[in-house]
Write an enzyme that holds these catalytic residues in place. Structure first.
Site, PDB file in Angstrom:
ATOM      1  N   ARG A 148     -59.190   8.853  -2.088  1.00  0.00           N
ATOM      2  CA  ARG A 148     -59.528   7.538  -2.621  1.00  0.00           C
ATOM      3  C   ARG A 148     -61.003   7.237  -2.377  1.00  0.00           C
ATOM      4  NH1 ARG A 148     -60.857   4.792   1.689  1.00  0.00           N
ATOM      5  NH2 ARG A 148     -59.673   5.053   3.627  1.00  0.00           N
TER       6      ARG A 148
ATOM      7  N   GLY B 273     -64.097   4.810  -1.039  1.00  0.00           N
ATOM      8  CA  GLY B 273     -64.227   4.018   0.180  1.00  0.00           C
ATOM      9  C   GLY B 273     -64.465   4.864   1.415  1.00  0.00           C
TER      10      GLY B 273
ATOM     11  N   THR C 200     -60.721   3.508   7.241  1.00  0.00           N
ATOM     12  CA  THR C 200     -59.935   2.299   7.447  1.00  0.00           C
ATOM     13  C   THR C 200     -58.681   2.601   8.251  1.00  0.00           C
ATOM     14  OG1 THR C 200     -59.157   0.273   6.371  1.00  0.00           O
ATOM     15  CG2 THR C 200     -58.472   2.362   5.372  1.00  0.00           C
TER      16      THR C 200
ATOM     17  N   HIS D 205     -54.415   1.715   8.679  1.00  0.00           N
ATOM     18  CA  HIS D 205     -53.173   1.176   8.137  1.00  0.00           C
ATOM     19  C   HIS D 205     -52.136   1.165   9.248  1.00  0.00           C
ATOM     20  CE1 HIS D 205     -54.878   1.394   4.198  1.00  0.00           C
ATOM     21  NE2 HIS D 205     -54.846   2.720   4.136  1.00  0.00           N
TER      22      HIS D 205
ATOM     23  N   ALA E  15     -58.501  -4.857   1.794  1.00  0.00           N
ATOM     24  CA  ALA E  15     -59.366  -3.713   1.464  1.00  0.00           C
ATOM     25  C   ALA E  15     -58.863  -3.048   0.182  1.00  0.00           C
ATOM     26  CB  ALA E  15     -59.360  -2.702   2.608  1.00  0.00           C
TER      27      ALA E  15
ATOM     28  N   GLY F  12     -59.213   0.476  -2.321  1.00  0.00           N
ATOM     29  CA  GLY F  12     -59.684   1.857  -2.475  1.00  0.00           C
ATOM     30  C   GLY F  12     -58.962   2.500  -3.645  1.00  0.00           C
TER      31      GLY F  12
ATOM     32  N   GLY G 151     -54.896   1.853  -4.312  1.00  0.00           N
ATOM     33  CA  GLY G 151     -54.621   0.427  -4.420  1.00  0.00           C
ATOM     34  C   GLY G 151     -55.337  -0.424  -3.398  1.00  0.00           C
TER      35      GLY G 151
ATOM     36  N   CYS H 211     -64.620   0.424   6.907  1.00  0.00           N
ATOM     37  CA  CYS H 211     -65.323   0.476   5.613  1.00  0.00           C
ATOM     38  C   CYS H 211     -66.839   0.586   5.778  1.00  0.00           C
ATOM     39  CB  CYS H 211     -64.974  -0.731   4.747  1.00  0.00           C
ATOM     40  SG  CYS H 211     -63.205  -0.915   4.471  1.00  0.00           S
TER      41      CYS H 211
END
Length: 205
Positions: A69, A71, A74, A76, A140, A142, A153, A171
């Site tokens: 993706r 970006g 990050t 999750h 966020a 991406g 998404g 990011c």
């Protein structure tokens, strides 16, 4: 155009979700399956997008999964709503900037349902809340586009453990914070899936 909607209650392994997403992209490109909207959560995982830098990783012991993706780096995890999609831009506008703008507006409309005023930042993709001098990211974005099929998404922090972001420069942005719906006083998010579906389909159906 039909958009299939799927909701997973139990957390989905990140790599497993990517395999499912890639297969859907392939099927959509061949016209075998409908476009896709998928809501889920991941277990704790750090992912690095195509423009990630090693300097953004503050804890060098972290396991990071590289992903295709757009970006940077990050996090999750539990309490964060992941919203994946597969959209066929061959049957829509072939304009990635417009697509990102629509996603941003969709998230802003979702947050309005909780009486949260949010906004975009010309320099940093994503959705922000708070004053411009003390802005904090709450969502966020991406995406990747392959043969004009857009996928990946956005993620929206609901009750995310924000301390997890302390191990990275999220990011690649050093001078802004991260927040969540819970952190700014929203305690009831039981209808979040319905709101996301409604706003997304209004945007893209």
């Amino acid at each position: 155009m039909n958009i299939e909607v799927k909701i997973n209650v139990k957390p989905i392994d990140y790599i497993k979700s990517m395999n499912i997403l890639e297969q859907r992209v392939h099927d959509v490109s061949l016209g075998k399956k409908d476009e896709f909207l998928w809501m889920l959560e991941h277990n704790h995982v750090y992912t690095a997008g195509t423009s990630s830098k090693n300097t953004d990783l503050l804890d060098k012991n972290l396991r990071v999964i590289k992903t295709d993706r757009g970006g940077k780096l990050t996090y999750h995890g539990p309490g964060q709503k992941i919203v994946y999609f597969v959209l066929n831009l061959n049957k829509r506008e072939k304009d990635i900037r417009k697509l990102v703008g629509k996603i941003e507006n969709c998230i802003i409309e979702i947050l309005k349902e909780y009486k949260i005023e949010s906004y975009t930042d010309n320099k940093n993709i994503g959705i922000w809340v708070g004053s411009k001098k003390n802005s904090m990211k709450i969502a966020a974005i991406g995406i990747r586009v392959k043969k004009w099929i857009a996928y990946h998404g956005f993620s929206l922090n609901i009750s995310t453990d924000l301390s997890k972001y302390n191990k990275i420069i999220p990011c690649g942005i050093k001078d802004k914070g991260i927040t969540s719906l819970k952190n700014i006083g929203v305690s009831n998010c039981t209808s979040i899936n319905e709101i996301i579906i409604n706003k997304f389909l209004k945007t893209f159906f």
